[in-house]
Enzyme design. Structure first.
Site, PDB file in Angstrom:
ATOM      1  N   THR A 128      47.586  47.335  45.723  1.00  0.00           N
ATOM      2  CA  THR A 128      47.629  48.156  44.600  1.00  0.00           C
ATOM      3  C   THR A 128      47.597  49.439  45.092  1.00  0.00           C
ATOM      4  O   THR A 128      47.241  49.994  46.252  1.00  0.00           O
ATOM      5  CB  THR A 128      45.977  48.075  43.891  1.00  0.00           C
ATOM      6  OG1 THR A 128      46.216  49.357  42.906  1.00  0.00           O
ATOM      7  CG2 THR A 128      44.874  48.131  44.792  1.00  0.00           C
ATOM      8  N   GLU A 130      46.151  51.962  44.044  1.00  0.00           N
ATOM      9  CA  GLU A 130      44.852  52.656  44.122  1.00  0.00           C
ATOM     10  C   GLU A 130      44.446  52.806  45.710  1.00  0.00           C
ATOM     11  O   GLU A 130      43.631  53.564  45.832  1.00  0.00           O
ATOM     12  CB  GLU A 130      43.573  51.972  43.606  1.00  0.00           C
ATOM     13  CG  GLU A 130      43.658  51.967  42.052  1.00  0.00           C
ATOM     14  CD  GLU A 130      42.948  53.387  41.622  1.00  0.00           C
ATOM     15  OE1 GLU A 130      41.930  53.769  42.177  1.00  0.00           O
ATOM     16  OE2 GLU A 130      43.642  54.011  40.780  1.00  0.00           O
ATOM     17  N   TYR A 156      36.619  50.220  44.363  1.00  0.00           N
ATOM     18  CA  TYR A 156      37.773  49.144  44.143  1.00  0.00           C
ATOM     19  C   TYR A 156      38.762  49.482  45.005  1.00  0.00           C
ATOM     20  O   TYR A 156      39.523  48.473  45.773  1.00  0.00           O
ATOM     21  CB  TYR A 156      38.279  49.249  42.791  1.00  0.00           C
ATOM     22  CG  TYR A 156      39.622  48.622  42.558  1.00  0.00           C
ATOM     23  CD1 TYR A 156      39.671  47.288  42.317  1.00  0.00           C
ATOM     24  CD2 TYR A 156      40.533  49.275  42.476  1.00  0.00           C
ATOM     25  CE1 TYR A 156      40.903  46.798  42.076  1.00  0.00           C
ATOM     26  CE2 TYR A 156      41.898  48.713  42.097  1.00  0.00           C
ATOM     27  CZ  TYR A 156      42.189  47.541  41.959  1.00  0.00           C
ATOM     28  OH  TYR A 156      43.258  46.771  41.743  1.00  0.00           O
ATOM     29  N   LYS A 160      40.105  47.035  47.976  1.00  0.00           N
ATOM     30  CA  LYS A 160      41.712  46.299  48.253  1.00  0.00           C
ATOM     31  C   LYS A 160      42.230  46.563  49.398  1.00  0.00           C
ATOM     32  O   LYS A 160      43.100  46.068  49.984  1.00  0.00           O
ATOM     33  CB  LYS A 160      42.303  47.197  46.926  1.00  0.00           C
ATOM     34  CG  LYS A 160      42.053  46.432  45.612  1.00  0.00           C
ATOM     35  CD  LYS A 160      42.820  44.992  45.481  1.00  0.00           C
ATOM     36  CE  LYS A 160      42.655  44.435  44.310  1.00  0.00           C
ATOM     37  NZ  LYS A 160      43.399  43.074  44.072  1.00  0.00           N
TER      38      LYS A 160
HETATM   39  P1  NAP Z   1      42.616  41.171  35.308  1.00  0.00           P
HETATM   40  O1  NAP Z   1      43.249  41.068  33.988  1.00  0.00           O
HETATM   41  O2  NAP Z   1      41.171  42.264  35.487  1.00  0.00           O
HETATM   42  O3  NAP Z   1      42.223  39.770  35.815  1.00  0.00           O
HETATM   43  C1  NAP Z   1      41.306  39.759  36.913  1.00  0.00           C
HETATM   44  C2  NAP Z   1      41.168  38.295  36.923  1.00  0.00           C
HETATM   45  O4  NAP Z   1      40.300  38.095  38.094  1.00  0.00           O
HETATM   46  C3  NAP Z   1      40.380  37.529  35.823  1.00  0.00           C
HETATM   47  O5  NAP Z   1      41.207  36.299  35.663  1.00  0.00           O
HETATM   48  C4  NAP Z   1      39.080  37.030  36.216  1.00  0.00           C
HETATM   49  O6  NAP Z   1      38.470  35.955  36.003  1.00  0.00           O
HETATM   50  C5  NAP Z   1      39.488  36.802  37.889  1.00  0.00           C
HETATM   51  N1  NAP Z   1      38.035  37.218  38.622  1.00  0.00           N
HETATM   52  C6  NAP Z   1      37.261  38.070  38.645  1.00  0.00           C
HETATM   53  N2  NAP Z   1      36.012  37.874  39.582  1.00  0.00           N
HETATM   54  C7  NAP Z   1      36.596  36.685  39.977  1.00  0.00           C
HETATM   55  C8  NAP Z   1      35.685  35.747  40.998  1.00  0.00           C
HETATM   56  N3  NAP Z   1      34.575  36.070  41.609  1.00  0.00           N
HETATM   57  N4  NAP Z   1      36.386  34.475  41.387  1.00  0.00           N
HETATM   58  C9  NAP Z   1      37.660  34.212  40.813  1.00  0.00           C
HETATM   59  N5  NAP Z   1      38.264  35.199  39.837  1.00  0.00           N
HETATM   60  C10 NAP Z   1      37.695  36.126  39.554  1.00  0.00           C
HETATM   61  O7  NAP Z   1      43.550  41.966  36.297  1.00  0.00           O
HETATM   62  P2  NAP Z   1      45.168  42.087  36.294  1.00  0.00           P
HETATM   63  O8  NAP Z   1      45.444  43.310  35.673  1.00  0.00           O
HETATM   64  O9  NAP Z   1      45.696  40.756  35.924  1.00  0.00           O
HETATM   65  O10 NAP Z   1      45.378  42.149  37.838  1.00  0.00           O
HETATM   66  C11 NAP Z   1      45.781  41.064  38.805  1.00  0.00           C
HETATM   67  C12 NAP Z   1      45.508  41.486  40.301  1.00  0.00           C
HETATM   68  O11 NAP Z   1      46.216  42.841  40.631  1.00  0.00           O
HETATM   69  C13 NAP Z   1      43.924  42.039  40.496  1.00  0.00           C
HETATM   70  O12 NAP Z   1      43.726  41.679  41.755  1.00  0.00           O
HETATM   71  C14 NAP Z   1      44.231  43.720  40.541  1.00  0.00           C
HETATM   72  O13 NAP Z   1      43.251  44.214  41.342  1.00  0.00           O
HETATM   73  C15 NAP Z   1      45.683  43.642  41.016  1.00  0.00           C
HETATM   74  N6  NAP Z   1      46.486  45.007  40.341  1.00  0.00           N
HETATM   75  C16 NAP Z   1      46.587  45.025  39.078  1.00  0.00           C
HETATM   76  C17 NAP Z   1      47.477  46.173  38.821  1.00  0.00           C
HETATM   77  C18 NAP Z   1      47.455  46.404  37.331  1.00  0.00           C
HETATM   78  O14 NAP Z   1      48.135  47.658  37.049  1.00  0.00           O
HETATM   79  N7  NAP Z   1      47.333  45.502  36.494  1.00  0.00           N
HETATM   80  C19 NAP Z   1      47.883  47.093  39.683  1.00  0.00           C
HETATM   81  C20 NAP Z   1      47.740  46.770  41.087  1.00  0.00           C
HETATM   82  C21 NAP Z   1      47.008  45.581  41.484  1.00  0.00           C
HETATM   83  P3  NAP Z   1      37.399  36.066  34.393  1.00  0.00           P
HETATM   84  O15 NAP Z   1      38.284  35.669  33.171  1.00  0.00           O
HETATM   85  O16 NAP Z   1      36.606  34.872  34.954  1.00  0.00           O
HETATM   86  O17 NAP Z   1      36.903  37.186  34.373  1.00  0.00           O
HETATM   87  O1  G4F Z   2      43.726  52.467  32.900  1.00  0.00           O
HETATM   88  P1  G4F Z   2      42.729  52.672  34.028  1.00  0.00           P
HETATM   89  O2  G4F Z   2      41.509  52.327  34.028  1.00  0.00           O
HETATM   90  O3  G4F Z   2      43.569  52.237  35.231  1.00  0.00           O
HETATM   91  P2  G4F Z   2      43.564  52.581  36.864  1.00  0.00           P
HETATM   92  O4  G4F Z   2      42.193  53.405  37.088  1.00  0.00           O
HETATM   93  O5  G4F Z   2      44.744  53.277  37.083  1.00  0.00           O
HETATM   94  O6  G4F Z   2      43.636  51.255  37.664  1.00  0.00           O
HETATM   95  C1  G4F Z   2      44.657  50.240  37.173  1.00  0.00           C
HETATM   96  O7  G4F Z   2      45.714  50.283  38.088  1.00  0.00           O
HETATM   97  C2  G4F Z   2      45.477  50.196  39.449  1.00  0.00           C
HETATM   98  C3  G4F Z   2      47.122  50.432  39.964  1.00  0.00           C
HETATM   99  O8  G4F Z   2      47.002  51.699  40.201  1.00  0.00           O
HETATM  100  C4  G4F Z   2      45.079  48.774  39.395  1.00  0.00           C
HETATM  101  F1  G4F Z   2      44.876  48.557  40.808  1.00  0.00           F
HETATM  102  C5  G4F Z   2      43.656  48.467  38.889  1.00  0.00           C
HETATM  103  O9  G4F Z   2      43.137  47.408  38.967  1.00  0.00           O
HETATM  104  C6  G4F Z   2      43.952  48.770  37.415  1.00  0.00           C
HETATM  105  O10 G4F Z   2      44.849  47.966  36.903  1.00  0.00           O
HETATM  106  O11 G4F Z   2      42.839  54.263  34.238  1.00  0.00           O
HETATM  107  C7  G4F Z   2      44.096  55.116  33.958  1.00  0.00           C
HETATM  108  C8  G4F Z   2      43.639  56.475  34.242  1.00  0.00           C
HETATM  109  C9  G4F Z   2      42.434  56.963  34.964  1.00  0.00           C
HETATM  110  O12 G4F Z   2      42.802  58.043  35.237  1.00  0.00           O
HETATM  111  C10 G4F Z   2      41.254  57.052  34.085  1.00  0.00           C
HETATM  112  O13 G4F Z   2      40.228  57.866  34.722  1.00  0.00           O
HETATM  113  O14 G4F Z   2      43.071  56.750  32.637  1.00  0.00           O
HETATM  114  C11 G4F Z   2      41.946  57.537  32.699  1.00  0.00           C
HETATM  115  N1  G4F Z   2      41.176  57.218  31.734  1.00  0.00           N
HETATM  116  C12 G4F Z   2      40.863  58.194  30.792  1.00  0.00           C
HETATM  117  N2  G4F Z   2      40.095  57.736  29.780  1.00  0.00           N
HETATM  118  C13 G4F Z   2      40.722  56.293  31.147  1.00  0.00           C
HETATM  119  C14 G4F Z   2      39.821  56.339  30.021  1.00  0.00           C
HETATM  120  N3  G4F Z   2      40.356  54.835  31.826  1.00  0.00           N
HETATM  121  C15 G4F Z   2      39.705  53.890  31.185  1.00  0.00           C
HETATM  122  N4  G4F Z   2      39.655  52.591  31.850  1.00  0.00           N
HETATM  123  N5  G4F Z   2      39.309  54.077  30.082  1.00  0.00           N
HETATM  124  C16 G4F Z   2      39.193  55.306  29.358  1.00  0.00           C
HETATM  125  O15 G4F Z   2      38.889  55.449  28.289  1.00  0.00           O
END
Ligand code: NAP
Ligand code: G4F
Length: 338
Positions: A128, A130, A156, A160
């Site tokens: 990520t 992050e 987090y 990662k």
């Molecule tokens: P998400 O919607 O939060 O999904 C997370 C998944 O992890 C869920 O299916 C959850 O299952 C599973 N999980 C949590 N704890 C677990 C455990 N102990 N054993 C097995 N599975 C478990 O995340 P996403 O947005 O699809 O992201 C997918 C991956 O990419 C994550 O690793 C995230 O950190 C990474 N990532 C995401 C972004 C982004 O912007 N979306 C960017 C960079 C990297 P349950 O349904 O059981 O909770």
């Molecule tokens: O939507 P966020 O929670 O995403 P964040 O922290 O960027 O993380 C996501 O992207 C990462 C990749 O860069 C992934 F690795 C990670 O798993 C996840 O998918 O927050 C985005 C921004 C932050 O700056 C946060 O402080 O939005 C700001 N924010 C402001 N108000 C909020 C809120 N975030 C959340 N979740 N909820 C709020 O009410």
């Protein structure tokens, strides 16, 4: 006749898991998905949305269950998407985050290795942006790329980073095919309601339909490089089809503040000034913030031929449209939205 390709997905109930399942099924894969917990609330929804998925009960913190998952699925490709993925939650639950998001990856890699499947199973690790921490120390003005320095700013991000390096270590130590995708934020209709984009589009739809009168957020100045999740899972698959394991950034090359997201989202329902509808609460602010993320996807574009198709206004529009349909009862929530 060619053997059917088999893929094992951890995190299948999450946002990316849903998009990836769809993509792999379209490509003719047999898909195996890992479900955790003795009564996972998303299991029924998963069975309803993806009846063709073979569900395996396992947990990233339980090595034995992962070994069993490998033996059952005999995968050609393993996509490790499972994690505690919410940055704010990781501050409140740092140990759990380390156990799942960091050590869970070691457990999975070991399961691939000790079952003797390292020669046949290619692994994708979900790294990520992050990990960079957003302070732009070493590439001022340019986007972060695969060579940029890391400086994670949350439990987090730190977890990662361990996962990223242990994945690279298994590649270097054991010759395993382990690719890492350093993905910048990607969103869409399947995004969990706890993330800021989806929280906003859901609230905009509710305000438009008269079901809610405001939304409460944290800091509004941070900037993110926001893309569409459907484009990014295509990149994950491309990484595992490449002739060698490598690290790739996927990003759009643009960065936008939360205020810009608010302007576009409220604009979709004809509201020009969002300020009367937005409150702020420290509850949603973090002990350390990532101020700005901007990625440089040129390596993935050059080497893999990866291209994103959805632009920033297109992303906001499809999310608002989906939430209006959902809240008006014209659409059903997908697994990851539950
Ligand atoms: P998400 O919607 O939060 O999904 C997370 C998944 O992890 C869920 O299916 C959850 O299952 C599973 N999980 C949590 N704890 C677990 C455990 N102990 N054993 C097995 N599975 C478990 O995340 P996403 O947005 O699809 O992201 C997918 C991956 O990419 C994550 O690793 C995230 O950190 C990474 N990532 C995401 C972004 C982004 O912007 N979306 C960017 C960079 C990297 P349950 O349904 O059981 O909770
Ligand atoms: O939507 P966020 O929670 O995403 P964040 O922290 O960027 O993380 C996501 O992207 C990462 C990749 O860069 C992934 F690795 C990670 O798993 C996840 O998918 O927050 C985005 C921004 C932050 O700056 C946060 O402080 O939005 C700001 N924010 C402001 N108000 C909020 C809120 N975030 C959340 N979740 N909820 C709020 O009410």
């Amino acid at each position: 006749m060619n053997e059917t390709r088999r893929a094992l997905i951890t995190g299948i109930t999450g946002q990316d898991g849903g998009h990836l399942t769809e993509l792999l099924h379209e490509k003719g894969y047999e898909v195996f998905g890992l479900i955790r917990g003795q009564r996972n609330a998303r299991k029924e929804a998963l069975e309803a949305e993806f009846p063709y998925v073979n569900i395996i009960e396992a947990d990233l913190t339980d090595q034995t269950s992962l070994i069993q998952a490998m033996l059952t699925s005999q995968p050609h490709e393993v996509y490790n998407l499972g994690a505690i993925s919410h940055v704010g939650y990781s501050f409140r639950n740092p140990q759990l985050t380390a156990d799942i998001t960091a050590k869970g990856v070691l457990n999975l890699l070991e399961a691939v290795r000790v079952t003797g499947m390292a020669d046949t199973a290619r692994v994708y690790q979900a790294s990520t942006s992050e990990m960079f921490g957003g302070l732009d120390y070493n590439r001022p003005g340019a986007g972060y790329n695969e060579e940029s320095l890391f400086h994670p700013r949350s439990p987090y991000g730190v977890a990662k980073l361990y996962a990223h390096w242990i994945a690279r270590n298994y590649r270097e130590s054991y010759g395993m095919f382990v690719a890492t995708g350093i993905l910048f934020n990607h969103e869409g209709e399947r995004r969990g309601l706890e993330f800021v984009t989806r929280k906003i589009t859901n609230a905009v739809a509710a305000i438009h339909l008269g079901q809610q009168d405001h939304v409460t957020l944290g800091d509004l100045w941070p900037k993110r490089d926001w893309g569409y999740a459907g484009d990014y899972v295509r990149g994950m698959w491309q990484m595992l089809q490449h002739d060698q394991p490598d690290d790739f950034v996927l990003a759009t090359g643009e960065t936008h503040s939360i205020e810009e997201f608010l302007t576009l989202a409220f604009g979709q329902v004809g509201i020009d000034d969002w300020r009367p509808y937005v409150k702020q609460d420290p509850e949603f602010m973090r002990p350390a913030e990532v101020d700005i993320l901007l990625g440089d996807p040129s390596k993935a574009e050059r080497v893999l031929g990866w291209r994103r198709e959805v632009d920033f206004p297109g992303l906001v529009k499809r999310m608002v449209d989906h939430d209006i349909a959902l809240l008006s009862g014209r659409a059903q929530p997908r697994v990851a939205e539950r």
